[in-house]
Design a protein around this motif. Sequence first.
Motif, PDB file in Angstrom:
ATOM      1  N   LEU A  62       9.416  16.252  52.048  1.00 39.10           N
ATOM      2  CA  LEU A  62       9.518  15.928  53.490  1.00 39.10           C
ATOM      3  C   LEU A  62       9.843  14.947  53.758  1.00 39.10           C
ATOM      4  CD1 LEU A  62       5.498  17.162  53.890  1.00 39.10           C
ATOM      5  CD2 LEU A  62       7.481  18.143  54.734  1.00 39.10           C
ATOM      6  N   ASP A  63      10.946  14.488  55.263  1.00 43.06           N
ATOM      7  CA  ASP A  63      11.410  13.970  55.496  1.00 43.06           C
ATOM      8  C   ASP A  63      10.375  12.620  55.771  1.00 43.06           C
ATOM      9  OD1 ASP A  63      13.402  15.294  55.352  1.00 43.06           O
ATOM     10  OD2 ASP A  63      13.676  15.379  57.302  1.00 43.06           O
ATOM     11  N   GLY A  64      11.137  11.559  55.552  1.00 36.14           N
ATOM     12  CA  GLY A  64      11.122   9.779  56.115  1.00 36.14           C
ATOM     13  C   GLY A  64       9.113   9.461  55.666  1.00 36.14           C
ATOM     14  N   GLU A  65       8.438   8.931  56.569  1.00 29.88           N
ATOM     15  CA  GLU A  65       6.841   8.463  56.230  1.00 29.88           C
ATOM     16  C   GLU A  65       6.136   8.996  56.563  1.00 29.88           C
ATOM     17  OE1 GLU A  65       6.188   7.334  60.861  1.00 29.88           O
ATOM     18  OE2 GLU A  65       6.621   5.355  59.512  1.00 29.88           O
ATOM     19  N   LEU A  66       6.793  11.387  56.777  1.00 32.08           N
ATOM     20  CA  LEU A  66       5.552  12.423  56.608  1.00 32.08           C
ATOM     21  C   LEU A  66       5.527  12.514  55.403  1.00 32.08           C
ATOM     22  CD1 LEU A  66       3.953  14.377  58.140  1.00 32.08           C
ATOM     23  CD2 LEU A  66       6.319  15.776  58.591  1.00 32.08           C
ATOM     24  N   ARG A  67       6.455  12.580  54.535  1.00 36.78           N
ATOM     25  CA  ARG A  67       6.099  13.029  53.043  1.00 36.78           C
ATOM     26  C   ARG A  67       4.692  11.575  52.310  1.00 36.78           C
ATOM     27  NH1 ARG A  67      10.559  10.425  50.194  1.00 36.78           N
ATOM     28  NH2 ARG A  67      11.903  11.963  51.259  1.00 36.78           N
ATOM     29  N   LYS A 138      -1.532   3.714  61.812  1.00 36.09           N
ATOM     30  CA  LYS A 138      -2.914   3.935  62.243  1.00 36.09           C
ATOM     31  C   LYS A 138      -2.827   5.331  62.031  1.00 36.09           C
ATOM     32  CE  LYS A 138      -6.391   2.561  64.841  1.00 36.09           C
ATOM     33  NZ  LYS A 138      -6.979   3.548  65.203  1.00 36.09           N
ATOM     34  N   VAL A 139      -2.286   5.982  62.633  1.00 37.36           N
ATOM     35  CA  VAL A 139      -2.101   7.268  63.317  1.00 37.36           C
ATOM     36  C   VAL A 139      -2.416   8.328  62.707  1.00 37.36           C
ATOM     37  CG1 VAL A 139       0.605   8.047  63.777  1.00 37.36           C
ATOM     38  CG2 VAL A 139      -0.629   8.514  65.751  1.00 37.36           C
ATOM     39  N   TYR A 140      -1.535   7.831  61.281  1.00 40.15           N
ATOM     40  CA  TYR A 140      -1.667   8.748  59.628  1.00 40.15           C
ATOM     41  C   TYR A 140      -2.949   8.568  59.647  1.00 40.15           C
ATOM     42  CZ  TYR A 140       3.140   9.203  60.344  1.00 40.15           C
ATOM     43  OH  TYR A 140       5.093   9.300  60.929  1.00 40.15           O
ATOM     44  N   GLN A 141      -3.454   7.520  59.168  1.00 36.54           N
ATOM     45  CA  GLN A 141      -4.984   7.427  59.019  1.00 36.54           C
ATOM     46  C   GLN A 141      -5.875   8.022  60.090  1.00 36.54           C
ATOM     47  OE1 GLN A 141      -6.607   3.347  58.428  1.00 36.54           O
ATOM     48  NE2 GLN A 141      -4.238   2.807  57.951  1.00 36.54           N
ATOM     49  N   LEU A 187      -0.150  16.111  61.457  1.00 40.92           N
ATOM     50  CA  LEU A 187       0.580  15.200  61.295  1.00 40.92           C
ATOM     51  C   LEU A 187       1.934  14.823  61.543  1.00 40.92           C
ATOM     52  CD1 LEU A 187      -0.956  14.385  57.733  1.00 40.92           C
ATOM     53  CD2 LEU A 187      -1.307  12.268  59.523  1.00 40.92           C
ATOM     54  N   PHE A 188       2.320  15.890  61.780  1.00 41.54           N
ATOM     55  CA  PHE A 188       3.899  16.006  62.378  1.00 41.54           C
ATOM     56  C   PHE A 188       4.112  15.940  63.505  1.00 41.54           C
ATOM     57  CE2 PHE A 188       3.023  20.648  59.139  1.00 41.54           C
ATOM     58  CZ  PHE A 188       3.351  20.544  58.252  1.00 41.54           C
ATOM     59  N   SER A 189       3.689  15.915  64.511  1.00 39.58           N
ATOM     60  CA  SER A 189       3.533  15.827  65.424  1.00 39.58           C
ATOM     61  C   SER A 189       3.592  13.996  65.432  1.00 39.58           C
ATOM     62  CB  SER A 189       2.243  16.023  66.970  1.00 39.58           C
ATOM     63  OG  SER A 189       2.534  17.312  66.527  1.00 39.58           O
ATOM     64  N   ALA A 190       2.170  13.520  64.771  1.00 44.00           N
ATOM     65  CA  ALA A 190       2.568  11.760  65.212  1.00 44.00           C
ATOM     66  C   ALA A 190       3.837  11.037  64.939  1.00 44.00           C
ATOM     67  CB  ALA A 190       1.404  12.058  63.595  1.00 44.00           C
ATOM     68  N   SER A 191       4.011  12.017  63.720  1.00 45.33           N
ATOM     69  CA  SER A 191       5.513  11.165  62.502  1.00 45.33           C
ATOM     70  C   SER A 191       6.381  11.594  63.747  1.00 45.33           C
ATOM     71  CB  SER A 191       6.129  12.620  61.682  1.00 45.33           C
ATOM     72  OG  SER A 191       6.729  13.500  61.678  1.00 45.33           O
ATOM     73  N   GLU A 192       6.798  12.132  64.878  1.00 48.21           N
ATOM     74  CA  GLU A 192       7.558  13.318  65.788  1.00 48.21           C
ATOM     75  C   GLU A 192       8.725  13.429  65.089  1.00 48.21           C
ATOM     76  OE1 GLU A 192       8.796   9.161  67.972  1.00 48.21           O
ATOM     77  OE2 GLU A 192       6.682   8.071  68.436  1.00 48.21           O
ATOM     78  N   LEU A 193       8.338  14.311  64.561  1.00 48.42           N
ATOM     79  CA  LEU A 193       9.498  15.178  63.670  1.00 48.42           C
ATOM     80  C   LEU A 193       9.377  16.476  64.052  1.00 48.42           C
ATOM     81  CD1 LEU A 193       9.298  14.105  59.817  1.00 48.42           C
ATOM     82  CD2 LEU A 193      11.102  13.521  61.476  1.00 48.42           C
ATOM     83  N   GLU A 194       8.004  16.670  65.308  1.00 45.02           N
ATOM     84  CA  GLU A 194       7.678  17.887  65.287  1.00 45.02           C
ATOM     85  C   GLU A 194       7.002  17.433  67.245  1.00 45.02           C
ATOM     86  OE1 GLU A 194       9.215  20.366  64.797  1.00 45.02           O
ATOM     87  OE2 GLU A 194       8.998  20.015  62.674  1.00 45.02           O
TER      88      GLU A 194
END
Length: 418
Positions: A62-67, A138-141, A187-194
Amino acid sequence: MELLRKWLGHPEDIYHLLRFKMGGYRVVMPRMDPDSLGLGLRTCYRYLNQTSRSFAAVIQALDGELRHAVCIFYLVLRALDTIEDDMTISLDVKVPMLIEFHSYLYQPEWKYMESKEKHRQVLEDFPTISMEFRNLAKVYQDVISDICHKMGVGMAEFLEKKVDSQSEWDRYCHYVAGLVGIGLSRLFSASELEDPIVGQDTELANSMGLFLQKTNIIRDYLEDQLEGREFWPREVWSRYTKKLSDLTKPENIDMAVQCLNELITNALRHVPDVLTYLSRLKNQSVFNFCAIPQVMAIATLAACYNNKQVFRGVVKIRKGQAVTLMMDATNMQSVKAIMYQYVEEIYQKIPSTDPSSNKTQQIIASIRAMSLPSGPMASRHHYSPIYLSCAMLLAALSWQYLSTISKATEEYVQAGEN
């Protein structure tokens, strides 16, 4: 020689196994540099590789911090699942632990040292996992904590409760897998990848999880029976037998297969949602992460449909077939072609006397309408006589070499994991 015979019957597997082995795996599983990580994250990725055969590689792609967010999400849920699975923990201890488990994410010293489960290291070193959880944005937490809480409550509900109705089957699968789909989507949306809609549409995300979980439950009937677990809904199997375990008896095999076909038909109704969900994804790493398990699932259901072997042993898709699916499922057109191929395979096997035949035909018709292939992918499995001859010769020359393909690759391409 049995392996050789299998490859001679499926020469396309040879091509894709070699392609995968010779570097094609980097397309769907690019390697991550562990030296770029701190000690805590390196430890978490080590636990990820130790506890997951199927998901470790695609998570790390997975890309970036999403991983990192998905890695921690997986380990938190693995720890929760380890508590649920541990039969040595009394219910008066286990139930409060499941319900309160999300709060342990914010308790730096919390750990559990008394588990007897094989993955107990995620509980014994939970402080490392929870520390890396608190290092996430925090958005991921918030997503991980919320899903952990809901899943813990659901697990506690079903500890002493068997799955009776089909609606309860959906509810159970929602708790153990649908919530994972919803959490991942957020999480996908929070990462702004989706786009935000991916995380907001919980119905489609839930279907992604339910399709995978139902496939595992259907495939694992015999294994679960041998270990004293029952996940097939009573509402369905009671129409065919007095006890779920009786489906293994030779005299009941016809009824057993009819029950199996009804459950597969139930699972197939999630496929239209799966296709809609996948069509919304934009990021390539997220698409691969989501699409590969789904095409593995449809291939597994096609192998199980109307198959007596489900009640006699383990039904698995071929490793070469799994690698082919991994290599192909990297765009929407290919995924639609794969779905179309396997529902057609199921359609061709529908017995005219099967009680669920009309329902099965109806759901396949709806899937066909969404996945009718067009363009070059429509003939993705047609090979010229010259190609077939060459592939068969290659199989004869290289079957022994291919049988030694790396253990890591073989473990990854297992068709799914509970």
